[in-house]
Design a protein around this motif. Structure first.
Motif, PDB file in Angstrom:
ATOM      1  N   SER A 146      -9.412 -70.282 -52.597  1.00  0.00           N
ATOM      2  CA  SER A 146      -9.652 -69.110 -51.645  1.00  0.00           C
ATOM      3  C   SER A 146      -9.719 -69.964 -50.582  1.00  0.00           C
ATOM      4  O   SER A 146      -8.931 -70.047 -48.837  1.00  0.00           O
ATOM      5  CB  SER A 146      -9.791 -68.002 -51.752  1.00  0.00           C
ATOM      6  OG  SER A 146      -9.565 -67.361 -50.414  1.00  0.00           O
ATOM      7  N   ASP A 150      -5.613 -69.817 -48.123  1.00  0.00           N
ATOM      8  CA  ASP A 150      -5.591 -69.269 -47.725  1.00  0.00           C
ATOM      9  C   ASP A 150      -6.286 -68.434 -46.119  1.00  0.00           C
ATOM     10  O   ASP A 150      -6.882 -69.488 -46.437  1.00  0.00           O
ATOM     11  CB  ASP A 150      -6.568 -67.706 -48.673  1.00  0.00           C
ATOM     12  CG  ASP A 150      -5.556 -67.882 -50.396  1.00  0.00           C
ATOM     13  OD1 ASP A 150      -4.505 -67.800 -50.315  1.00  0.00           O
ATOM     14  OD2 ASP A 150      -5.938 -66.868 -50.892  1.00  0.00           O
ATOM     15  N   LYS A 154      -5.940 -62.763 -45.428  1.00  0.00           N
ATOM     16  CA  LYS A 154      -6.327 -63.124 -46.641  1.00  0.00           C
ATOM     17  C   LYS A 154      -7.254 -62.904 -46.818  1.00  0.00           C
ATOM     18  O   LYS A 154      -7.999 -62.619 -47.896  1.00  0.00           O
ATOM     19  CB  LYS A 154      -5.232 -64.056 -47.380  1.00  0.00           C
ATOM     20  CG  LYS A 154      -5.405 -63.736 -48.953  1.00  0.00           C
ATOM     21  CD  LYS A 154      -3.725 -63.637 -49.441  1.00  0.00           C
ATOM     22  CE  LYS A 154      -3.373 -64.009 -50.938  1.00  0.00           C
ATOM     23  NZ  LYS A 154      -4.403 -63.111 -51.831  1.00  0.00           N
ATOM     24  N   ASP A 158      -8.921 -59.972 -48.950  1.00  0.00           N
ATOM     25  CA  ASP A 158      -9.466 -59.697 -50.572  1.00  0.00           C
ATOM     26  C   ASP A 158     -10.849 -59.275 -50.281  1.00  0.00           C
ATOM     27  O   ASP A 158     -11.548 -59.039 -51.581  1.00  0.00           O
ATOM     28  CB  ASP A 158      -9.137 -61.530 -51.266  1.00  0.00           C
ATOM     29  CG  ASP A 158      -7.965 -61.541 -50.734  1.00  0.00           C
ATOM     30  OD1 ASP A 158      -6.736 -60.970 -51.827  1.00  0.00           O
ATOM     31  OD2 ASP A 158      -7.533 -62.652 -51.435  1.00  0.00           O
TER      32      ASP A 158
END
Length: 192
Positions: A146, A150, A154, A158
């Protein structure tokens, strides 16, 4: 034996394995209770690491610090998480990370020797600990991926969806550091 802590631990174990009363009492005897205050270190870089810990109550952060003082948060450990510097724990090396308490914390510690004895005596504990370590590995892998691919938006979404209680328990500066953004960027994300 603290019956409230013992019950919480038994429920945690029985999420993955079944135990008789005698088995649980014996397994519980391998663990040592540790209480730490807010801002107290569980593990400090350069320390020997002789235990892994299950978080009964509290919140901890695992992090590394660059030479310039920049902090990189690897993970937060709340109730039911297992924490340690696992490289140092399993390899009998000095710690390369820090783990300290964000809140007053109660932990159950298991030494490497006791872990080996426990797993030899109860193969189901080998299965339990392996599943827990696999889940921890998966969580860290997801976090690393991530951070690499990301967007900040995001990562923020999350964190809110997977750990909504952290926003109530953590200072904004730590949330920003965990996401790899400035405090100002975090404020902008929160306003959206």
């Amino acid at each position: 034996m603290n019956s409230e802590i013992a019950l919480k631990f038994r429920l945690h174990l029985e999420e993955l394995i079944s135990l008789t009363d005698d088995e649980f009492e014996d397994i519980y005897s391998y663990f040592n209770l540790k209480k730490l205050r807010k801002h107290q270190f569980l593990v400090q870089e350069g320390d020997s690491v002789n235990h892994e810990y299950w978080v009964v109550e509290g919140l901890l952060k695992t992090y590394a610090i660059e030479e310039n003082g920049k902090e990189h948060i690897l993970q937060f450990g709340a109730e039911n998480w297992w924490v340690s510097d696992y490289e140092a724990f399993f390899q009998s090396e000095k710690a390369t990370i820090n783990i300290d308490c964000i809140e007053n914390s109660i932990l159950l510690g298991l030494s490497l020797n006791d872990r080996k004895s426990l797993c030899e005596k109860y193969p189901k504990m080998t299965i339990f600990l392996l599943r827990k370590s696999n889940l921890g590995y998966v969580a860290l892998q997801k976090r690393l991926l991530s951070m690499m691919k990301d967007s900040v938006d995001k990562r923020y979404e999350d964190l809110i969806s997977y750990n909504p209680d952290l926003f109530q328990r953590l200072p904004k500066t730590l949330i920003a550091a965990y996401l790899g953004v400035s405090r100002e960027t975090l404020s902008r994300l929160g306003k959206r």
